[in-house]
Motif scaffolding. Structure first.
Motif, PDB file in Angstrom:
ATOM      1  N   ALA A  12      -6.403   2.222   3.086  1.00 42.30           N
ATOM      2  CA  ALA A  12      -7.442   2.890   2.286  1.00 42.30           C
ATOM      3  C   ALA A  12      -6.816   3.863   1.290  1.00 42.30           C
ATOM      4  O   ALA A  12      -7.271   3.969   0.134  1.00 42.30           O
ATOM      5  CB  ALA A  12      -8.416   3.633   3.203  1.00 42.30           C
ATOM      6  N   LEU A  13      -5.773   4.568   1.694  1.00 42.59           N
ATOM      7  CA  LEU A  13      -5.091   5.491   0.798  1.00 42.59           C
ATOM      8  C   LEU A  13      -4.412   4.740  -0.342  1.00 42.59           C
ATOM      9  O   LEU A  13      -4.475   5.158  -1.503  1.00 42.59           O
ATOM     10  CB  LEU A  13      -4.066   6.313   1.574  1.00 42.59           C
ATOM     11  N   ARG A  14      -3.810   3.627  -0.032  1.00 40.66           N
ATOM     12  CA  ARG A  14      -3.168   2.825  -1.072  1.00 40.66           C
ATOM     13  C   ARG A  14      -4.190   2.336  -2.097  1.00 40.66           C
ATOM     14  O   ARG A  14      -3.958   2.396  -3.310  1.00 40.66           O
ATOM     15  CB  ARG A  14      -2.455   1.645  -0.428  1.00 40.66           C
ATOM     16  N   ALA A  15      -5.320   1.872  -1.590  1.00 37.69           N
ATOM     17  CA  ALA A  15      -6.370   1.400  -2.502  1.00 37.69           C
ATOM     18  C   ALA A  15      -6.877   2.545  -3.379  1.00 37.69           C
ATOM     19  O   ALA A  15      -7.146   2.351  -4.583  1.00 37.69           O
ATOM     20  CB  ALA A  15      -7.511   0.788  -1.697  1.00 37.69           C
ATOM     21  N   LEU A  16      -7.000   3.740  -2.810  1.00 39.86           N
ATOM     22  CA  LEU A  16      -7.471   4.895  -3.577  1.00 39.86           C
ATOM     23  C   LEU A  16      -6.475   5.282  -4.670  1.00 39.86           C
ATOM     24  O   LEU A  16      -6.859   5.572  -5.809  1.00 39.86           O
ATOM     25  CB  LEU A  16      -7.712   6.075  -2.635  1.00 39.86           C
ATOM     26  N   VAL A  17      -5.173   5.264  -4.349  1.00 40.15           N
ATOM     27  CA  VAL A  17      -4.143   5.596  -5.342  1.00 40.15           C
ATOM     28  C   VAL A  17      -4.180   4.586  -6.482  1.00 40.15           C
ATOM     29  O   VAL A  17      -4.138   4.956  -7.669  1.00 40.15           O
ATOM     30  CB  VAL A  17      -2.750   5.631  -4.682  1.00 40.15           C
ATOM     31  N   LEU A  18      -4.292   3.319  -6.175  1.00 46.45           N
ATOM     32  CA  LEU A  18      -4.341   2.294  -7.223  1.00 46.45           C
ATOM     33  C   LEU A  18      -5.596   2.425  -8.084  1.00 46.45           C
ATOM     34  O   LEU A  18      -5.555   2.254  -9.313  1.00 46.45           O
ATOM     35  CB  LEU A  18      -4.261   0.906  -6.598  1.00 46.45           C
ATOM     36  N   ARG A  19      -6.720   2.757  -7.455  1.00 50.21           N
ATOM     37  CA  ARG A  19      -7.963   2.915  -8.219  1.00 50.21           C
ATOM     38  C   ARG A  19      -7.876   4.109  -9.167  1.00 50.21           C
ATOM     39  O   ARG A  19      -8.269   4.035 -10.331  1.00 50.21           O
ATOM     40  CB  ARG A  19      -9.152   3.091  -7.267  1.00 50.21           C
ATOM     41  N   LEU A  20      -7.316   5.241  -8.658  1.00 50.11           N
ATOM     42  CA  LEU A  20      -7.159   6.419  -9.514  1.00 50.11           C
ATOM     43  C   LEU A  20      -6.204   6.127 -10.678  1.00 50.11           C
ATOM     44  O   LEU A  20      -6.436   6.572 -11.804  1.00 50.11           O
ATOM     45  CB  LEU A  20      -6.628   7.602  -8.701  1.00 50.11           C
ATOM     46  N   ILE A  71      -2.117  12.550  -9.813  1.00 54.20           N
ATOM     47  CA  ILE A  71      -2.773  11.772  -8.741  1.00 54.20           C
ATOM     48  C   ILE A  71      -2.493  12.417  -7.387  1.00 54.20           C
ATOM     49  O   ILE A  71      -3.394  12.522  -6.543  1.00 54.20           O
ATOM     50  CB  ILE A  71      -2.292  10.305  -8.779  1.00 54.20           C
ATOM     51  N   HIS A  72      -1.272  12.881  -7.195  1.00 51.39           N
ATOM     52  CA  HIS A  72      -0.931  13.568  -5.946  1.00 51.39           C
ATOM     53  C   HIS A  72      -1.795  14.812  -5.759  1.00 51.39           C
ATOM     54  O   HIS A  72      -2.312  15.078  -4.674  1.00 51.39           O
ATOM     55  CB  HIS A  72       0.561  13.946  -5.965  1.00 51.39           C
ATOM     56  N   GLY A  73      -1.973  15.590  -6.831  1.00 52.98           N
ATOM     57  CA  GLY A  73      -2.804  16.788  -6.752  1.00 52.98           C
ATOM     58  C   GLY A  73      -4.257  16.462  -6.436  1.00 52.98           C
ATOM     59  O   GLY A  73      -4.910  17.169  -5.670  1.00 52.98           O
ATOM     60  N   GLU A  74      -4.779  15.402  -7.039  1.00 50.42           N
ATOM     61  CA  GLU A  74      -6.163  14.998  -6.775  1.00 50.42           C
ATOM     62  C   GLU A  74      -6.349  14.526  -5.332  1.00 50.42           C
ATOM     63  O   GLU A  74      -7.417  14.693  -4.755  1.00 50.42           O
ATOM     64  CB  GLU A  74      -6.585  13.889  -7.740  1.00 50.42           C
ATOM     65  N   LEU A  75      -5.321  13.928  -4.756  1.00 56.35           N
ATOM     66  CA  LEU A  75      -5.422  13.454  -3.374  1.00 56.35           C
ATOM     67  C   LEU A  75      -5.349  14.592  -2.358  1.00 56.35           C
ATOM     68  O   LEU A  75      -5.836  14.458  -1.237  1.00 56.35           O
ATOM     69  CB  LEU A  75      -4.316  12.441  -3.071  1.00 56.35           C
ATOM     70  N   LEU A  76      -4.753  15.718  -2.756  1.00 61.50           N
ATOM     71  CA  LEU A  76      -4.669  16.852  -1.839  1.00 61.50           C
ATOM     72  C   LEU A  76      -6.031  17.507  -1.631  1.00 61.50           C
ATOM     73  O   LEU A  76      -6.299  18.068  -0.569  1.00 61.50           O
ATOM     74  CB  LEU A  76      -3.666  17.882  -2.360  1.00 61.50           C
ATOM     75  N   ASN A  77      -6.908  17.451  -2.652  1.00 64.52           N
ATOM     76  CA  ASN A  77      -8.232  18.090  -2.537  1.00 64.52           C
ATOM     77  C   ASN A  77      -9.064  17.523  -1.395  1.00 64.52           C
ATOM     78  O   ASN A  77      -9.635  18.289  -0.617  1.00 64.52           O
ATOM     79  CB  ASN A  77      -8.985  17.988  -3.864  1.00 64.52           C
ATOM     80  N   LYS A 117      -2.735  13.840   3.243  1.00 61.49           N
ATOM     81  CA  LYS A 117      -1.382  14.408   3.287  1.00 61.49           C
ATOM     82  C   LYS A 117      -0.434  13.304   2.851  1.00 61.49           C
ATOM     83  O   LYS A 117      -0.163  12.354   3.591  1.00 61.49           O
ATOM     84  CB  LYS A 117      -1.062  14.866   4.703  1.00 61.49           C
ATOM     85  N   ILE A 118       0.074  13.462   1.605  1.00 64.72           N
ATOM     86  CA  ILE A 118       0.955  12.463   1.043  1.00 64.72           C
ATOM     87  C   ILE A 118       1.922  13.173   0.102  1.00 64.72           C
ATOM     88  O   ILE A 118       1.578  14.164  -0.522  1.00 64.72           O
ATOM     89  CB  ILE A 118       0.126  11.388   0.292  1.00 64.72           C
ATOM     90  N   ALA A 119       3.138  12.707   0.033  1.00 70.87           N
ATOM     91  CA  ALA A 119       4.124  13.294  -0.864  1.00 70.87           C
ATOM     92  C   ALA A 119       3.936  12.721  -2.266  1.00 70.87           C
ATOM     93  O   ALA A 119       3.438  11.620  -2.446  1.00 70.87           O
ATOM     94  CB  ALA A 119       5.526  12.987  -0.362  1.00 70.87           C
ATOM     95  N   ALA A 120       4.361  13.504  -3.260  1.00 67.04           N
ATOM     96  CA  ALA A 120       4.241  13.045  -4.632  1.00 67.04           C
ATOM     97  C   ALA A 120       5.117  11.816  -4.874  1.00 67.04           C
ATOM     98  O   ALA A 120       4.745  10.910  -5.627  1.00 67.04           O
ATOM     99  CB  ALA A 120       4.641  14.156  -5.600  1.00 67.04           C
ATOM    100  N   SER A 121       6.261  11.750  -4.212  1.00 66.32           N
ATOM    101  CA  SER A 121       7.141  10.601  -4.414  1.00 66.32           C
ATOM    102  C   SER A 121       6.563   9.319  -3.787  1.00 66.32           C
ATOM    103  O   SER A 121       6.917   8.228  -4.191  1.00 66.32           O
ATOM    104  CB  SER A 121       8.511  10.887  -3.792  1.00 66.32           C
ATOM    105  N   THR A 122       5.666   9.470  -2.846  1.00 61.13           N
ATOM    106  CA  THR A 122       5.031   8.298  -2.252  1.00 61.13           C
ATOM    107  C   THR A 122       4.046   7.664  -3.219  1.00 61.13           C
ATOM    108  O   THR A 122       3.870   6.459  -3.237  1.00 61.13           O
ATOM    109  CB  THR A 122       4.309   8.679  -0.931  1.00 61.13           C
ATOM    110  N   VAL A 123       3.392   8.505  -4.025  1.00 68.54           N
ATOM    111  CA  VAL A 123       2.426   8.002  -4.992  1.00 68.54           C
ATOM    112  C   VAL A 123       3.162   7.161  -5.999  1.00 68.54           C
ATOM    113  O   VAL A 123       2.794   6.110  -6.378  1.00 68.54           O
ATOM    114  CB  VAL A 123       1.680   9.171  -5.686  1.00 68.54           C
TER     115      VAL A 123
END
Length: 145
Positions: free
Chosen positions: A109-117, A129-135, A139-145
């Protein structure tokens, strides 16, 4: 020549006296070990192959004998090998399963959300995108995005 004959006779006599000093249980265990080794050898393979049952029987019988008698026996397996047979099942029982290499995978689900954003917002980079996911609490690192 005579001295050699007397020496061999003396060694044979001392060996027999040593056998008399041992208990009958130790003698029986030694006979069983030797018979079991003979059964393994009579299977006909060029190199004697021990099955699990052979290892268990031989290890159990050798435990009945003292360590001094191990050196006098002609064994197909060295005492170190028998100790390894004892240690292997213990090690298998008490080791923990190993994880595969790398980090654990993130939820789908997180992967799908990152791709959609990323698709919906062309101007955003991975930091945004990393900042938007923190809200929402991901919990994900910026390098993972």
């Amino acid at each position: 020549m005579t001295f050699r004959l007397v020496y061999r006779f003396g060694c044979l006599l001392l060996g027999r006296l040593r056998l008399l000093a041992r208990s009958s249980a130790a003698k029986d265990a030694e006979i069983l070990v030797l018979r079991h080794q003979l059964a393994v050898l009579q299977r006909g393979s060029p190199k004697p192959a021990f099955t699990r049952g052979d290892r268990a029987v031989l290890a159990a019988l050798l435990r009945l004998l003292s360590k001094r008698h191990h050196s006098s026996l002609k064994l197909l397996a060295t005492p170190r090998t028998v100790l390894r047979w004892h240690a292997r099942p213990v090690a298998k029982k008490w080791t923990y399963p190993h994880r595969g290499p790398g980090r654990p995978a993130k939820p789908e689900a997180l992967r799908a959300l990152v791709l959609r954003l990323a698709c919906e917002n062309d101007g955003w980079g991975y930091r945004r995108i990393h900042g938007e996911l923190l809200n929402p609490g991901w919990k994900i690192a910026a390098s993972t995005v």
